[in-house]
Design an enzyme around this catalytic site. Sequence first.
Site, PDB file in Angstrom:
ATOM      1  N   ASN A 200       0.827  -1.211   0.000  1.00  0.00           N
ATOM      2  CA  ASN A 200       0.000   0.000   0.000  1.00  0.00           C
ATOM      3  C   ASN A 200       0.858   1.256   0.000  1.00  0.00           C
ATOM      4  O   ASN A 200       0.477   2.286   0.548  1.00  0.00           O
ATOM      5  CB  ASN A 200      -0.940  -0.005   1.222  1.00  0.00           C
ATOM      6  CG  ASN A 200      -2.083   0.975   1.046  1.00  0.00           C
ATOM      7  OD1 ASN A 200      -2.594   1.155  -0.069  1.00  0.00           O
ATOM      8  ND2 ASN A 200      -2.483   1.650   2.119  1.00  0.00           N
TER       9      ASN A 200
ATOM     10  N   SER B 257      -5.848   0.961  17.340  1.00  0.00           N
ATOM     11  CA  SER B 257      -6.828   1.888  16.777  1.00  0.00           C
ATOM     12  C   SER B 257      -8.008   2.072  17.717  1.00  0.00           C
ATOM     13  O   SER B 257      -8.383   1.150  18.455  1.00  0.00           O
ATOM     14  CB  SER B 257      -7.310   1.303  15.451  1.00  0.00           C
ATOM     15  OG  SER B 257      -8.449   1.973  14.985  1.00  0.00           O
TER      16      SER B 257
ATOM     17  N   TYR C 174     -11.382  -5.943  10.215  1.00  0.00           N
ATOM     18  CA  TYR C 174     -10.165  -5.150  10.440  1.00  0.00           C
ATOM     19  C   TYR C 174      -9.996  -4.854  11.932  1.00  0.00           C
ATOM     20  O   TYR C 174      -8.925  -5.070  12.507  1.00  0.00           O
ATOM     21  CB  TYR C 174     -10.220  -3.829   9.650  1.00  0.00           C
ATOM     22  CG  TYR C 174      -9.229  -2.813  10.162  1.00  0.00           C
ATOM     23  CD1 TYR C 174      -7.866  -2.967   9.945  1.00  0.00           C
ATOM     24  CD2 TYR C 174      -9.661  -1.701  10.909  1.00  0.00           C
ATOM     25  CE1 TYR C 174      -6.950  -2.048  10.444  1.00  0.00           C
ATOM     26  CE2 TYR C 174      -8.754  -0.775  11.402  1.00  0.00           C
ATOM     27  CZ  TYR C 174      -7.398  -0.949  11.180  1.00  0.00           C
ATOM     28  OH  TYR C 174      -6.498  -0.051  11.694  1.00  0.00           O
TER      29      TYR C 174
ATOM     30  N   LYS D 107      -7.086  -6.005  14.985  1.00  0.00           N
ATOM     31  CA  LYS D 107      -6.358  -5.125  15.931  1.00  0.00           C
ATOM     32  C   LYS D 107      -6.529  -5.632  17.361  1.00  0.00           C
ATOM     33  O   LYS D 107      -5.582  -5.689  18.148  1.00  0.00           O
ATOM     34  CB  LYS D 107      -6.862  -3.685  15.826  1.00  0.00           C
ATOM     35  CG  LYS D 107      -6.421  -2.970  14.572  1.00  0.00           C
ATOM     36  CD  LYS D 107      -4.946  -2.576  14.603  1.00  0.00           C
ATOM     37  CE  LYS D 107      -4.415  -2.251  13.230  1.00  0.00           C
ATOM     38  NZ  LYS D 107      -2.980  -2.152  13.113  1.00  0.00           N
TER      39      LYS D 107
ATOM     40  N   ASN E 218     -11.536   7.182   4.031  1.00  0.00           N
ATOM     41  CA  ASN E 218     -11.587   8.089   5.178  1.00  0.00           C
ATOM     42  C   ASN E 218     -11.959   9.501   4.737  1.00  0.00           C
ATOM     43  O   ASN E 218     -11.724   9.892   3.590  1.00  0.00           O
ATOM     44  CB  ASN E 218     -10.230   8.110   5.911  1.00  0.00           C
ATOM     45  CG  ASN E 218      -9.941   6.776   6.583  1.00  0.00           C
ATOM     46  OD1 ASN E 218      -8.950   6.137   6.280  1.00  0.00           O
ATOM     47  ND2 ASN E 218     -10.807   6.363   7.481  1.00  0.00           N
TER      48      ASN E 218
HETATM   49  P1  NAD Z   1      -0.503   2.519   5.345  1.00  0.00           P
HETATM   50  O1  NAD Z   1      -1.232   1.511   4.528  1.00  0.00           O
HETATM   51  O2  NAD Z   1      -0.127   3.811   4.711  1.00  0.00           O
HETATM   52  O3  NAD Z   1       0.834   1.856   5.944  1.00  0.00           O
HETATM   53  C1  NAD Z   1       0.937   0.483   6.243  1.00  0.00           C
HETATM   54  C2  NAD Z   1       2.188  -0.035   5.557  1.00  0.00           C
HETATM   55  O4  NAD Z   1       2.322  -1.425   5.867  1.00  0.00           O
HETATM   56  C3  NAD Z   1       2.123   0.076   4.035  1.00  0.00           C
HETATM   57  O5  NAD Z   1       3.287   0.727   3.577  1.00  0.00           O
HETATM   58  C4  NAD Z   1       2.041  -1.361   3.555  1.00  0.00           C
HETATM   59  O6  NAD Z   1       2.687  -1.535   2.316  1.00  0.00           O
HETATM   60  C5  NAD Z   1       2.713  -2.126   4.692  1.00  0.00           C
HETATM   61  N1  NAD Z   1       2.282  -3.515   4.863  1.00  0.00           N
HETATM   62  C6  NAD Z   1       1.018  -3.987   4.972  1.00  0.00           C
HETATM   63  N2  NAD Z   1       1.031  -5.322   5.144  1.00  0.00           N
HETATM   64  C7  NAD Z   1       2.340  -5.703   5.155  1.00  0.00           C
HETATM   65  C8  NAD Z   1       3.008  -6.944   5.283  1.00  0.00           C
HETATM   66  N3  NAD Z   1       2.342  -8.104   5.408  1.00  0.00           N
HETATM   67  N4  NAD Z   1       4.358  -6.966   5.261  1.00  0.00           N
HETATM   68  C9  NAD Z   1       5.045  -5.815   5.126  1.00  0.00           C
HETATM   69  N5  NAD Z   1       4.482  -4.615   4.981  1.00  0.00           N
HETATM   70  C10 NAD Z   1       3.133  -4.552   4.992  1.00  0.00           C
HETATM   71  O7  NAD Z   1      -1.365   2.757   6.664  1.00  0.00           O
HETATM   72  P2  NAD Z   1      -1.199   3.847   7.809  1.00  0.00           P
HETATM   73  O8  NAD Z   1      -2.365   4.750   7.750  1.00  0.00           O
HETATM   74  O9  NAD Z   1       0.170   4.401   7.797  1.00  0.00           O
HETATM   75  O10 NAD Z   1      -1.404   2.914   9.074  1.00  0.00           O
HETATM   76  C11 NAD Z   1      -0.317   2.385   9.806  1.00  0.00           C
HETATM   77  C12 NAD Z   1      -0.854   1.537  10.940  1.00  0.00           C
HETATM   78  O11 NAD Z   1      -1.696   2.338  11.759  1.00  0.00           O
HETATM   79  C13 NAD Z   1      -1.699   0.349  10.496  1.00  0.00           C
HETATM   80  O12 NAD Z   1      -1.425  -0.727  11.354  1.00  0.00           O
HETATM   81  C14 NAD Z   1      -3.120   0.829  10.709  1.00  0.00           C
HETATM   82  O13 NAD Z   1      -4.006  -0.244  10.954  1.00  0.00           O
HETATM   83  C15 NAD Z   1      -2.944   1.689  11.946  1.00  0.00           C
HETATM   84  N6  NAD Z   1      -3.991   2.729  12.089  1.00  0.00           N
HETATM   85  C16 NAD Z   1      -4.208   3.596  11.061  1.00  0.00           C
HETATM   86  C17 NAD Z   1      -5.201   4.565  11.188  1.00  0.00           C
HETATM   87  C18 NAD Z   1      -5.499   5.514  10.051  1.00  0.00           C
HETATM   88  O14 NAD Z   1      -6.594   6.085  10.026  1.00  0.00           O
HETATM   89  N7  NAD Z   1      -4.577   5.743   9.122  1.00  0.00           N
HETATM   90  C19 NAD Z   1      -5.944   4.650  12.383  1.00  0.00           C
HETATM   91  C20 NAD Z   1      -5.676   3.757  13.415  1.00  0.00           C
HETATM   92  C21 NAD Z   1      -4.681   2.789  13.254  1.00  0.00           C
HETATM   93  C1  WQD Z   2     -14.982  10.024   9.818  1.00  0.00           C
HETATM   94  C2  WQD Z   2     -16.366  10.659   9.753  1.00  0.00           C
HETATM   95  C3  WQD Z   2     -17.971   9.294   8.575  1.00  0.00           C
HETATM   96  C4  WQD Z   2     -15.979   9.531   4.695  1.00  0.00           C
HETATM   97  C5  WQD Z   2     -11.919   4.916  10.447  1.00  0.00           C
HETATM   98  C6  WQD Z   2     -11.754   3.488  10.874  1.00  0.00           C
HETATM   99  C7  WQD Z   2     -10.956   3.415  12.135  1.00  0.00           C
HETATM  100  C8  WQD Z   2      -9.627   4.162  12.003  1.00  0.00           C
HETATM  101  C9  WQD Z   2      -9.827   5.538  11.503  1.00  0.00           C
HETATM  102  C10 WQD Z   2      -7.941   2.579  11.342  1.00  0.00           C
HETATM  103  C11 WQD Z   2     -17.508   9.658   9.986  1.00  0.00           C
HETATM  104  C12 WQD Z   2     -17.714  10.570   7.829  1.00  0.00           C
HETATM  105  C13 WQD Z   2     -16.329   9.646   6.018  1.00  0.00           C
HETATM  106  C14 WQD Z   2     -16.761  10.196   3.719  1.00  0.00           C
HETATM  107  C15 WQD Z   2     -18.161  11.062   5.462  1.00  0.00           C
HETATM  108  N1  WQD Z   2      -8.750   3.523  11.054  1.00  0.00           N
HETATM  109  N2  WQD Z   2     -17.398  10.403   6.399  1.00  0.00           N
HETATM  110  N3  WQD Z   2     -17.837  10.938   4.139  1.00  0.00           N
HETATM  111  O1  WQD Z   2     -14.933   5.865  10.439  1.00  0.00           O
HETATM  112  O2  WQD Z   2     -14.109   7.404  12.297  1.00  0.00           O
HETATM  113  O3  WQD Z   2     -12.641   5.623  11.446  1.00  0.00           O
HETATM  114  O4  WQD Z   2     -10.610   5.501  10.300  1.00  0.00           O
HETATM  115  O5  WQD Z   2      -7.785   2.028  12.392  1.00  0.00           O
HETATM  116  O6  WQD Z   2     -10.761   2.068  12.352  1.00  0.00           O
HETATM  117  O7  WQD Z   2     -13.047   2.923  11.076  1.00  0.00           O
HETATM  118  O8  WQD Z   2     -13.086   7.577  10.018  1.00  0.00           O
HETATM  119  O9  WQD Z   2     -12.538   9.108   8.191  1.00  0.00           O
HETATM  120  O10 WQD Z   2     -13.878   7.033   7.660  1.00  0.00           O
HETATM  121  O11 WQD Z   2     -14.951   8.875   8.969  1.00  0.00           O
HETATM  122  O12 WQD Z   2     -19.132  11.734   5.785  1.00  0.00           O
HETATM  123  O13 WQD Z   2     -16.521  10.105   2.498  1.00  0.00           O
HETATM  124  O14 WQD Z   2     -16.569  11.136   8.409  1.00  0.00           O
HETATM  125  O15 WQD Z   2     -19.335   8.923   8.502  1.00  0.00           O
HETATM  126  O16 WQD Z   2     -18.520  10.355  10.661  1.00  0.00           O
HETATM  127  P1  WQD Z   2     -13.824   6.591  11.080  1.00  0.00           P
HETATM  128  P2  WQD Z   2     -13.558   8.122   8.620  1.00  0.00           P
END
Ligand code: NAD
Ligand code: WQD
Length: 350
Positions: free
Chosen positions: A43, A135, A160, A164, A210
């Site tokens: 990704n 998360s 998902y 976690k 998101n």
């Molecule tokens: P991202 O997809 O940009 O980064 C994840 C990276 O992991 C990517 O570069 C991908 O290529 C790599 N990857 C995935 N599976 C792999 C594997 N099997 N082996 C090696 N590399 C692998 O995502 P991000 O937004 O930077 O998220 C990072 C972490 O934070 C994730 O664990 C995600 O679940 C967690 N997280 C993200 C959010 C968010 O909203 N972005 C919120 C809460 C938690």
């Molecule tokens: C935020 C708000 C939507 C998109 C997700 C994952 C969570 C974590 C963070 C990884 C909500 C609204 C969204 C759009 C909208 N990720 N929305 N139009 O759902 O709080 O959390 O990302 O761990 O696990 O579930 O974030 O950015 O998707 O939504 O109106 O096109 O925006 O309904 O109220 P969320 P989000």
Amino acid sequence: MAEASSSATYVLVTGGAGFIGSHTVLELLKQGYKVVVVDNLCNSSDIPLRRVEELGGLKDNSIPFHKVDLGDLEGLRGVFRQYKFSSVIHFAALKAVGESVRKPLNYYRNNITGTLNLLDVMIEFDVKNIVFSSSATVYKADPEGKPLREDSPLGCTNPYGRTKLYMESIIRDVTDAEHGWNAIMLRYFNPTGAHVSGRMGEDPKQIPNNLMPYVSQVAVGKLKEVHVFGTDYNTRDGTGVRDYIHVMDLAEAHVAALKRLPDNHGYEVFNLGSGTGQSVLEMIDAMSVACGHKIPYVNDPRRPGDVATVICNPDKAAGELGFKVSRDLKSMCEDLWRWQENNPNGFTQE
Ligand code: NAD
Ligand code: WQD
């Protein structure tokens, strides 16, 4: 690729080419850590690491990077044979909620197997410190929208989120079973923003799931209008309220967690958020101000599985990690816009 000196200790960053990982690598380097990145680039690409090198004043290709899938146990062992690691920050995971509902086994296989392999190899090579990307999704949403504490009830509504929750439990069991292990689970709320330089940011490969990447792609003209999912929630303007946190604040929190690991607290959990909530309409307004024009939106029905309000209680991170967010909504939106405007096609334009 740079060769490790045998005496230096490194921090292994899995998923370090991704959105949060790359910003954290930059912050680690800034604070003097030596870093090794493992990522399968499923990704991402290696361009974010080139940008980290640029922003960190380093030579091209000087960050040790290994394109390894965490599912490849032998590949992972090869990396651990090459460097002495003091600790691991484990970001690598698949993270799209909707996709996880359609392809649950991919999520369990990638996220859980990857984590099992990583923990196996850490035990084998006597690396006992881990910071884990968790998360807010692990919490059962509070029906009244009260701020969530680390001891609030847990419960996930999608595969998902369950990966976690299971990964947290697996790491807890290993920490209990293995002598001297320390593990910090960081439960992020809603990460957004970008590095202030405008050179690094989030680069979704598909149409963003998101809110904020979607809003910024509308702002730059790549998408037509924002779809507001639900206007009848019990919130101040009827749209969903979330706790948004700047990705550079998150990066700093990871360094704070890393510094705490040697204090031997065993297994710990911290929320990472601001403790305040913004509605969807407030986020669209704030981005409109940042980009200097009105961002179009339409009202749509609620998205299945969504709740009205998800906000964090950040007190534990403040008291024990010494971490508080320092960037406000305005800078989140300005930084996100700078990234989006300068890189309308993400990292692919190079
Ligand atoms: P991202 O997809 O940009 O980064 C994840 C990276 O992991 C990517 O570069 C991908 O290529 C790599 N990857 C995935 N599976 C792999 C594997 N099997 N082996 C090696 N590399 C692998 O995502 P991000 O937004 O930077 O998220 C990072 C972490 O934070 C994730 O664990 C995600 O679940 C967690 N997280 C993200 C959010 C968010 O909203 N972005 C919120 C809460 C938690
Ligand atoms: C935020 C708000 C939507 C998109 C997700 C994952 C969570 C974590 C963070 C990884 C909500 C609204 C969204 C759009 C909208 N990720 N929305 N139009 O759902 O709080 O959390 O990302 O761990 O696990 O579930 O974030 O950015 O998707 O939504 O109106 O096109 O925006 O309904 O109220 P969320 P989000």
